[in-house]
Design a protein around this motif. Structure first.
Motif, PDB file in Angstrom:
ATOM      1  N   ILE A 220       7.566 -14.508   4.575  1.00 35.16           N
ATOM      2  CA  ILE A 220       6.889 -13.272   4.979  1.00 35.16           C
ATOM      3  C   ILE A 220       6.442 -12.493   3.739  1.00 35.16           C
ATOM      4  N   CYS A 221       7.318 -12.424   2.745  1.00 32.08           N
ATOM      5  CA  CYS A 221       7.004 -11.698   1.509  1.00 32.08           C
ATOM      6  C   CYS A 221       5.802 -12.320   0.800  1.00 32.08           C
ATOM      7  N   ARG A 222       5.788 -13.660   0.681  1.00 31.29           N
ATOM      8  CA  ARG A 222       4.651 -14.344   0.042  1.00 31.29           C
ATOM      9  C   ARG A 222       3.363 -14.107   0.820  1.00 31.29           C
ATOM     10  N   GLU A 223       3.459 -14.151   2.147  1.00 29.52           N
ATOM     11  CA  GLU A 223       2.280 -13.935   2.983  1.00 29.52           C
ATOM     12  C   GLU A 223       1.687 -12.549   2.740  1.00 29.52           C
ATOM     13  N   ILE A 224       2.534 -11.558   2.634  1.00 28.75           N
ATOM     14  CA  ILE A 224       2.074 -10.186   2.425  1.00 28.75           C
ATOM     15  C   ILE A 224       1.458 -10.032   1.033  1.00 28.75           C
ATOM     16  N   LYS A 225       2.150 -10.554   0.012  1.00 26.89           N
ATOM     17  CA  LYS A 225       1.638 -10.444  -1.363  1.00 26.89           C
ATOM     18  C   LYS A 225       0.324 -11.191  -1.526  1.00 26.89           C
ATOM     19  N   ARG A 226       0.219 -12.342  -0.895  1.00 27.90           N
ATOM     20  CA  ARG A 226      -0.974 -13.179  -1.006  1.00 27.90           C
ATOM     21  C   ARG A 226      -2.188 -12.533  -0.346  1.00 27.90           C
ATOM     22  N   ASN A 227      -1.941 -11.626   0.585  1.00 28.55           N
ATOM     23  CA  ASN A 227      -3.027 -11.065   1.395  1.00 28.55           C
ATOM     24  C   ASN A 227      -3.042  -9.544   1.386  1.00 28.55           C
ATOM     25  N   SER A 228      -3.218  -8.953   0.233  1.00 23.04           N
ATOM     26  CA  SER A 228      -3.484  -7.522   0.049  1.00 23.04           C
ATOM     27  C   SER A 228      -2.288  -6.589   0.065  1.00 23.04           C
ATOM     28  N   GLY A 229      -1.081  -7.074   0.142  1.00 25.16           N
ATOM     29  CA  GLY A 229       0.090  -6.209   0.058  1.00 25.16           C
ATOM     30  C   GLY A 229       0.395  -5.466   1.344  1.00 25.16           C
ATOM     31  N   GLU A 230       1.483  -4.691   1.324  1.00 26.93           N
ATOM     32  CA  GLU A 230       1.965  -4.017   2.534  1.00 26.93           C
ATOM     33  C   GLU A 230       0.977  -3.004   3.097  1.00 26.93           C
ATOM     34  N   LYS A 231       0.269  -2.308   2.235  1.00 31.91           N
ATOM     35  CA  LYS A 231      -0.656  -1.257   2.709  1.00 31.91           C
ATOM     36  C   LYS A 231      -1.960  -1.824   3.253  1.00 31.91           C
ATOM     37  N   GLY A 232      -2.416  -2.965   2.705  1.00 30.04           N
ATOM     38  CA  GLY A 232      -3.722  -3.473   3.096  1.00 30.04           C
ATOM     39  C   GLY A 232      -3.695  -4.738   3.936  1.00 30.04           C
ATOM     40  N   TYR A 233      -2.533  -5.143   4.431  1.00 30.47           N
ATOM     41  CA  TYR A 233      -2.424  -6.395   5.168  1.00 30.47           C
ATOM     42  C   TYR A 233      -3.118  -6.303   6.526  1.00 30.47           C
ATOM     43  N   ARG A 234      -4.033  -7.234   6.776  1.00 37.61           N
ATOM     44  CA  ARG A 234      -4.723  -7.339   8.067  1.00 37.61           C
ATOM     45  C   ARG A 234      -4.616  -8.780   8.537  1.00 37.61           C
ATOM     46  N   ALA A 235      -4.089  -8.984   9.716  1.00 36.23           N
ATOM     47  CA  ALA A 235      -3.789 -10.320  10.218  1.00 36.23           C
ATOM     48  C   ALA A 235      -5.016 -11.225  10.284  1.00 36.23           C
ATOM     49  N   SER A 236      -6.108 -10.731  10.827  1.00 32.22           N
ATOM     50  CA  SER A 236      -7.288 -11.589  10.990  1.00 32.22           C
ATOM     51  C   SER A 236      -7.853 -12.009   9.632  1.00 32.22           C
ATOM     52  N   HIS A 237      -7.872 -11.080   8.682  1.00 36.82           N
ATOM     53  CA  HIS A 237      -8.374 -11.396   7.343  1.00 36.82           C
ATOM     54  C   HIS A 237      -7.440 -12.388   6.654  1.00 36.82           C
ATOM     55  N   ALA A 238      -6.130 -12.187   6.788  1.00 37.35           N
ATOM     56  CA  ALA A 238      -5.152 -13.090   6.189  1.00 37.35           C
ATOM     57  C   ALA A 238      -5.279 -14.493   6.773  1.00 37.35           C
ATOM     58  N   ASP A 239      -5.503 -14.588   8.082  1.00 45.62           N
ATOM     59  CA  ASP A 239      -5.646 -15.881   8.736  1.00 45.62           C
ATOM     60  C   ASP A 239      -6.903 -16.597   8.253  1.00 45.62           C
ATOM     61  N   GLU A 240      -7.975 -15.858   8.102  1.00 49.10           N
ATOM     62  CA  GLU A 240      -9.241 -16.421   7.616  1.00 49.10           C
ATOM     63  C   GLU A 240      -9.078 -16.941   6.189  1.00 49.10           C
TER      64      GLU A 240
END
Length: 186
Positions: free
Chosen positions: A95-115
């Motif tokens: 979960i931590c890697r997923e968040i860091k890899r995709n804009s951090g805690e403040k900017g995390y957006r599921a659809s963008h991360a999935d894309e």
């Protein structure tokens, strides 16, 4: 000469191309279906040597869009990474890697991360020696000096310890040499 804008074929259009190609239709006939020149269809079919690639699938180990939505919801609610991980039956480090890899805690957006994850998983990847021509010339020079791929890989890591762009595995060098993958050292 007539100049057309670049066309991007949808997955359903590509599937139709492959279907017609297997049925033995000519490139020109297939291209006429899309009102295009035969070279545009040839480019799609030639990318995989005339053999239809297997449809892309997500690994069973990869996070799904639903899991990413749960991460996004949990972050918005102020939940800890450990509690989100427990709900998803995943490791907190995942979960931590997923968040860091995709804009951090403040900017995390599921659809963008999935894309982004879907794009990062695209195979085959372009060989590092093709993308980084300076590195390719360095490797080629060392090979001319009769260095082994292991020696080259080790030397690169010692010479540029903080620059990942200059790190390449010995397997990549072997692949470029013996399989001539994508003509990397030409």
């Amino acid at each position: 000469m007539k100049c057309r804008t670049r066309i991007y074929y949808s997955e359903s259009q590509k599937a139709l191309m492959w279907e017609r190609w297997r049925a033995g239709e000519s490139l020109q006939h297939i291209a006429e279906l899309f009102n295009r020149n035969h070279s545009s269809v040839e480019g799609i079919l030639a990318q995989t040597g005339g053999i239809q690639p297997a449809p892309r699938r997500r690994s069973r180990l990869a996070l799904t869009l639903a899991e990413r939505e749960e991460i996004s919801t949990g972050l918005a609610a102020g939940d800890s990474i450990q509690s989100i991980a427990r709900r998803l039956s995943r490791s907190p480090s995942t979960i931590c890697r997923e968040i860091k890899r995709n804009s951090g805690e403040k900017g995390y957006r599921a659809s963008h991360a999935d894309e982004l994850a879907w794009e990062r998983a695209h195979r085959p990847k372009v060989c590092k020696l093709v993308r980084h021509r300076v590195l390719a010339r360095i490797v080629a020079h060392k090979l001319q000096l009769q260095w082994s791929p292991q020696q080259i890989a080790g030397w690169l890591k010692r010479s540029w310890p903080r620059d990942e762009d200059y790190h390449v595995s010995h397997k990549t060098i072997y692949r470029s040499l013996f399989i001539q993958a994508r003509g990397a050292l030409l």
